[in-house]
Design an enzyme around this catalytic site. Structure first.
Site, PDB file in Angstrom:
ATOM      1  N   ASP A  31       0.792  -1.258   0.000  1.00  0.00           N
ATOM      2  CA  ASP A  31       0.000   0.000   0.000  1.00  0.00           C
ATOM      3  C   ASP A  31       0.816   1.297   0.000  1.00  0.00           C
ATOM      4  O   ASP A  31       0.451   2.254   0.693  1.00  0.00           O
ATOM      5  CB  ASP A  31      -0.966   0.002   1.194  1.00  0.00           C
ATOM      6  CG  ASP A  31      -1.932  -1.162   1.180  1.00  0.00           C
ATOM      7  OD1 ASP A  31      -1.913  -1.959   0.221  1.00  0.00           O
ATOM      8  OD2 ASP A  31      -2.704  -1.300   2.144  1.00  0.00           O
ATOM      9  N   GLU A  79      -4.606  -0.870  -1.290  1.00  0.00           N
ATOM     10  CA  GLU A  79      -5.906  -0.969  -0.618  1.00  0.00           C
ATOM     11  C   GLU A  79      -6.895  -0.063  -1.356  1.00  0.00           C
ATOM     12  O   GLU A  79      -6.557   1.079  -1.674  1.00  0.00           O
ATOM     13  CB  GLU A  79      -5.790  -0.513   0.846  1.00  0.00           C
ATOM     14  CG  GLU A  79      -7.141  -0.597   1.574  1.00  0.00           C
ATOM     15  CD  GLU A  79      -7.077  -0.180   3.040  1.00  0.00           C
ATOM     16  OE1 GLU A  79      -5.970  -0.038   3.587  1.00  0.00           O
ATOM     17  OE2 GLU A  79      -8.167   0.015   3.630  1.00  0.00           O
ATOM     18  N   LYS A 136      -6.606  -4.968  -3.042  1.00  0.00           N
ATOM     19  CA  LYS A 136      -7.246  -5.618  -1.894  1.00  0.00           C
ATOM     20  C   LYS A 136      -8.264  -4.668  -1.254  1.00  0.00           C
ATOM     21  O   LYS A 136      -7.997  -3.480  -1.121  1.00  0.00           O
ATOM     22  CB  LYS A 136      -6.179  -6.045  -0.871  1.00  0.00           C
ATOM     23  CG  LYS A 136      -5.370  -4.899  -0.275  1.00  0.00           C
ATOM     24  CD  LYS A 136      -4.246  -5.445   0.582  1.00  0.00           C
ATOM     25  CE  LYS A 136      -3.439  -4.383   1.288  1.00  0.00           C
ATOM     26  NZ  LYS A 136      -4.147  -3.609   2.292  1.00  0.00           N
ATOM     27  N   LYS A 139      -7.496  -4.784   4.961  1.00  0.00           N
ATOM     28  CA  LYS A 139      -6.178  -4.431   5.491  1.00  0.00           C
ATOM     29  C   LYS A 139      -5.152  -5.523   5.157  1.00  0.00           C
ATOM     30  O   LYS A 139      -4.027  -5.226   4.791  1.00  0.00           O
ATOM     31  CB  LYS A 139      -6.256  -4.207   7.013  1.00  0.00           C
ATOM     32  CG  LYS A 139      -7.281  -3.160   7.446  1.00  0.00           C
ATOM     33  CD  LYS A 139      -7.061  -1.827   6.773  1.00  0.00           C
ATOM     34  CE  LYS A 139      -8.097  -0.805   7.210  1.00  0.00           C
ATOM     35  NZ  LYS A 139      -8.062   0.407   6.346  1.00  0.00           N
ATOM     36  N   VAL A 164       3.181   0.471   4.193  1.00  0.00           N
ATOM     37  CA  VAL A 164       2.447   1.205   5.228  1.00  0.00           C
ATOM     38  C   VAL A 164       1.045   0.621   5.423  1.00  0.00           C
ATOM     39  O   VAL A 164       0.491   0.043   4.492  1.00  0.00           O
ATOM     40  CB  VAL A 164       2.345   2.702   4.845  1.00  0.00           C
ATOM     41  CG1 VAL A 164       3.729   3.321   4.789  1.00  0.00           C
ATOM     42  CG2 VAL A 164       1.589   2.932   3.536  1.00  0.00           C
ATOM     43  N   THR A 165       0.504   0.805   6.653  1.00  0.00           N
ATOM     44  CA  THR A 165       1.200   1.279   7.844  1.00  0.00           C
ATOM     45  C   THR A 165       1.590   0.083   8.688  1.00  0.00           C
ATOM     46  O   THR A 165       0.943  -0.957   8.624  1.00  0.00           O
ATOM     47  CB  THR A 165       0.317   2.244   8.690  1.00  0.00           C
ATOM     48  OG1 THR A 165      -0.844   1.535   9.153  1.00  0.00           O
ATOM     49  CG2 THR A 165      -0.104   3.467   7.901  1.00  0.00           C
ATOM     50  N   CYS A 169      -1.941  -2.344   7.885  1.00  0.00           N
ATOM     51  CA  CYS A 169      -1.896  -3.305   6.774  1.00  0.00           C
ATOM     52  C   CYS A 169      -0.658  -4.198   6.786  1.00  0.00           C
ATOM     53  O   CYS A 169      -0.731  -5.359   6.361  1.00  0.00           O
ATOM     54  CB  CYS A 169      -2.048  -2.571   5.450  1.00  0.00           C
ATOM     55  SG  CYS A 169      -3.708  -1.880   5.276  1.00  0.00           S
ATOM     56  N   GLN A 209       8.246 -13.044  21.579  1.00  0.00           N
ATOM     57  CA  GLN A 209       7.922 -14.455  21.833  1.00  0.00           C
ATOM     58  C   GLN A 209       8.587 -15.387  20.828  1.00  0.00           C
ATOM     59  O   GLN A 209       7.962 -16.276  20.254  1.00  0.00           O
ATOM     60  CB  GLN A 209       6.395 -14.659  21.804  1.00  0.00           C
ATOM     61  CG  GLN A 209       5.632 -13.769  22.766  1.00  0.00           C
ATOM     62  CD  GLN A 209       4.160 -14.091  22.787  1.00  0.00           C
ATOM     63  OE1 GLN A 209       3.767 -15.203  23.127  1.00  0.00           O
ATOM     64  NE2 GLN A 209       3.339 -13.123  22.424  1.00  0.00           N
TER      65      GLN A 209
HETATM   66  N1  TIU Z   1      -2.611   0.348   4.349  1.00  0.00           N
HETATM   67  C1  TIU Z   1      -3.054   0.592   5.557  1.00  0.00           C
HETATM   68  O1  TIU Z   1      -2.361   0.455   6.549  1.00  0.00           O
HETATM   69  N2  TIU Z   1      -4.358   1.077   5.679  1.00  0.00           N
HETATM   70  C2  TIU Z   1      -4.781   1.906   6.662  1.00  0.00           C
HETATM   71  O2  TIU Z   1      -5.938   2.286   6.711  1.00  0.00           O
HETATM   72  N3  TIU Z   1      -3.837   2.302   7.553  1.00  0.00           N
HETATM   73  C3  TIU Z   1      -3.978   3.216   8.552  1.00  0.00           C
HETATM   74  O3  TIU Z   1      -3.056   3.353   9.347  1.00  0.00           O
HETATM   75  N4  TIU Z   1      -5.090   3.949   8.628  1.00  0.00           N
END
Ligand code: TIU
Length: 226
Positions: A31, A79, A136, A139, A164-165, A169, A209
């Site tokens: 993303d 996304e 997609k 997430k 990200v992030t 995701c 862990q």
């Molecule tokens: N790609 C992804 O992480 N989608 C999000 O909506 N991330 C946020 O941190 N909002």
């Protein structure tokens, strides 16, 4: 002589070194879209400071260049939703209760909608025609996509997951991949969060862990063994 692409390498990582074969490891970039990294997109609409993610661009560019130079598999995800929003759960549309939501018009086109400028990948990391792009709706990159089948068909067993992030995701995808039997390495400088504390704990959760979901390293360490 071992062919370059079947060479096995070991990267310094936490909680312990990550071993992989170049033949069975894909770079999966999550993303890196204008909607998350540039002003006026989905990330900003949710109230975030999008400049927090900028530092991820250059390390991803270097890693992508190295992967491409060795002709190793690269996949990108985005996304987003269909223009008719039939794949958008009502709860996701309402989330955040902002004035502007997914599907509404923004400065980079309709927010988080496929085919719009904001939905596309940033120019620095733009996919080559030979690199699959997985669209997609959620997430995680495995939910409602062909990703697992594509990886299986290529014999991929390990993933370098960037993008990200970190806590949304990337973490969701690493968890999904882990449950499907893939070993995942996350280079910390190639993933970013709008929240510094989530960046730190998002990475800790992966490697805690005994590596409950995967491994954490850096692009520098990874580039050193390629
Ligand atoms: N790609 C992804 O992480 N989608 C999000 O909506 N991330 C946020 O941190 N909002």
């Amino acid at each position: 002589m071992i062919m370059e692409t079947t060479r096995s390498v070991t990267v310094e990582a936490e909680p312990y070194p990550f071993e992989f074969s170049l033949a069975t490891c894909a770079l999966l970039i999550i993303d890196m879209q204008r909607d998350f990294l540039e002003p006026g997109g989905f990330g900003e609409m949710l109230g975030n400071d999008v400049s927090q993610l900028r530092s991820t661009s250059e390390p991803n560019r270097r890693l992508l260049a190295a992967w491409r130079s060795k002709q190793l598999p690269v996949m990108h995800t985005r996304e987003g939703h269909r223009p008719d929003l039939m794949d958008l759960p009502p709860a996701k549309k309402m989330r955040g209760r902002g004035k502007t939501t997914i599907g509404d018009k923004g400065p980079m086109g309709r927010i988080l909608v496929r085919g719009e400028a904001g939905h596309d990948i940033i120019p620095e990391l733009y996919p080559l025609p030979s690199e699959p792009v997985i669209d997609k709706p959620g997430k995680g990159a495995f939910f409602a996509t062909d990703l697992h089948a594509m990886l299986q068909n290529r014999g991929i067993q390990q993933l370098i997951v960037t993008g990200v992030t970190t806590e949304v995701c990337v973490n969701t995808t690493v968890r999904e991949a882990n449950d499907r039997g893939y070993d995942c390495l996350v280079p910390s400088d190639c993933v970013g969060s709008y929240f510094p504390e989530f960046q730190a704990v998002g990475l800790k959760m992966i490697k805690a862990q005994g590596g409950i979901f995967g491994w954490v390293s850096s692009s520098e360490k990874l580039l050193a063994v390629l």
